[in-house]
Design a protein around this motif. Structure first.
Motif, mmCIF file in Angstrom:
data_model
loop_
_atom_site.group_PDB
_atom_site.id
_atom_site.type_symbol
_atom_site.label_atom_id
_atom_site.label_comp_id
_atom_site.label_asym_id
_atom_site.label_seq_id
_atom_site.Cartn_x
_atom_site.Cartn_y
_atom_site.Cartn_z
ATOM 1 N N ALA A 1 0.833 -1.208 0.000
ATOM 2 C CA ALA A 1 0.000 0.000 0.000
ATOM 3 C C ALA A 1 0.864 1.253 0.000
ATOM 4 C CB ALA A 1 -0.925 -0.006 1.209
ATOM 5 N N ASP A 2 1.964 1.232 0.724
ATOM 6 C CA ASP A 2 2.878 2.379 0.741
ATOM 7 C C ASP A 2 3.426 2.670 -0.655
ATOM 8 O OD1 ASP A 2 2.828 3.416 3.258
ATOM 9 O OD2 ASP A 2 4.646 2.434 3.967
ATOM 10 N N ALA A 3 3.753 1.611 -1.387
ATOM 11 C CA ALA A 3 4.274 1.781 -2.746
ATOM 12 C C ALA A 3 3.209 2.386 -3.657
ATOM 13 C CB ALA A 3 4.747 0.440 -3.294
ATOM 14 N N LEU A 4 1.970 1.936 -3.497
ATOM 15 C CA LEU A 4 0.873 2.490 -4.301
ATOM 16 C C LEU A 4 0.621 3.948 -3.946
ATOM 17 C CD1 LEU A 4 -1.499 -0.577 -4.060
ATOM 18 C CD2 LEU A 4 -0.535 0.335 -6.189
ATOM 19 N N LYS A 5 0.683 4.274 -2.657
ATOM 20 C CA LYS A 5 0.506 5.670 -2.236
ATOM 21 C C LYS A 5 1.598 6.548 -2.838
ATOM 22 C CE LYS A 5 2.212 7.166 1.469
ATOM 23 N NZ LYS A 5 2.637 7.399 2.879
ATOM 24 N N ALA A 6 2.828 6.073 -2.793
ATOM 25 C CA ALA A 6 3.936 6.847 -3.347
ATOM 26 C C ALA A 6 3.755 7.057 -4.853
ATOM 27 C CB ALA A 6 5.257 6.127 -3.068
ATOM 28 N N GLU A 7 3.291 6.015 -5.546
ATOM 29 C CA GLU A 7 3.047 6.136 -6.986
ATOM 30 C C GLU A 7 1.949 7.151 -7.271
ATOM 31 O OE1 GLU A 7 1.789 3.293 -10.802
ATOM 32 O OE2 GLU A 7 2.163 2.401 -8.823
ATOM 33 N N LEU A 8 0.891 7.123 -6.462
ATOM 34 C CA LEU A 8 -0.213 8.057 -6.647
ATOM 35 C C LEU A 8 0.233 9.495 -6.407
ATOM 36 C CD1 LEU A 8 -3.247 8.640 -7.048
ATOM 37 C CD2 LEU A 8 -3.552 8.237 -4.602
ATOM 38 N N ILE A 9 0.972 9.716 -5.333
ATOM 39 C CA ILE A 9 1.430 11.073 -5.022
ATOM 40 C C ILE A 9 2.378 11.585 -6.102
ATOM 41 C CG2 ILE A 9 2.811 12.433 -3.393
ATOM 42 C CD1 ILE A 9 1.558 10.763 -1.144
#
Length: 215
Positions: free
Chosen positions: A58-66
């Motif tokens: 989830a952290d990786a997805l959040k970073a990608e989104l940001i």
């Protein structure tokens, strides 16, 4: 080059949905973990690892989104709103990770009826947030999103009642120093569980604000 600054609107919603998928997976693993405490043969470490792996993903997805937010020229909804929602959802899965890891660090070997109910409520709230985020892309699905958000609010209110009952039970009887330490340890654990629901409620409120500002 143009695709980098003007990505398809679906990419943002897809990343948010994927993030909430991991959140639901972490909540379900946490529920299985807490429900199985004290059962012979249950692999607590494997379930804790499952929660941690979902949090990392989830952290990786959040970073990608940001990153996409800052690189994109246009966004389907206000970029600050997307950013706020991503952070709210991230707090939910971070709090689930805290609950799961505390079982090992605090040596919690047995469950209680209240802990199991809190874990179940947390999983239910995460499922409803997931449904609301999935529906966010379609303007015609606003009533569905509002319904899911309202249910999250109701679940959180129930969790507060369960936590108060749980803490009352902890301190009903006098005991020795070991019993007092166990009561304090469980009190902290219940508060961590309630934090999951509190963050779910916060994310639901952000979704409602997004709907209001984009009506």
């Amino acid at each position: 080059m143009l695709n980098n600054v003007m990505p398809q609107r679906g990419v943002f919603f897809s990343l948010l949905t994927s993030h909430t998928d991991r959140m639901v997976a972490a909540a379900n693993a946490t529920l299985r973990l807490i429900s199985g405490l004290g059962n012979p043969g249950m692999d607590s470490a494997a379930l804790i690892d499952e929660v941690n792996l979902n949090e990392t993903s989830a952290d990786a997805l959040k970073a990608e989104l940001i990153h996409l937010l800052y690189e994109s020229f246009t966004t389907p909804i206000n970029r600050d709103q997307i950013h706020t929602l991503a952070l709210d959802l991230d707090r939910v899965i971070d709090s689930l990770q805290s609950v799961a890891n505390s079982i090992a660090t605090h040596h919690i070997a047995d469950s209680t009826a209240q802990a199991r109910e809190m874990a179940s409520l947390g999983a239910d709230a995460c499922i409803r947030l997931n449904r609301a985020v999935i529906a966010l892309e379609g303007r015609e699905r606003v009533p569905e999103i509002l319904k899911q958000c309202q249910e999250v609010d109701e679940i959180e209110a129930r969790a507060v009642e369960v936590m108060r009952l749980a803490i009352t039970h902890l301190f009903e009887k006098e005991g020795d120093e070991a019993a007092a330490w166990h009561a304090m340890k469980m009190r902290g654990f219940y508060f961590m569980q309630e934090a999951v629901l509190d963050h779910c409620k916060r994310a639901a409120k952000t979704l409602e604000e997004i709907l209001l500002e984009n009506a």
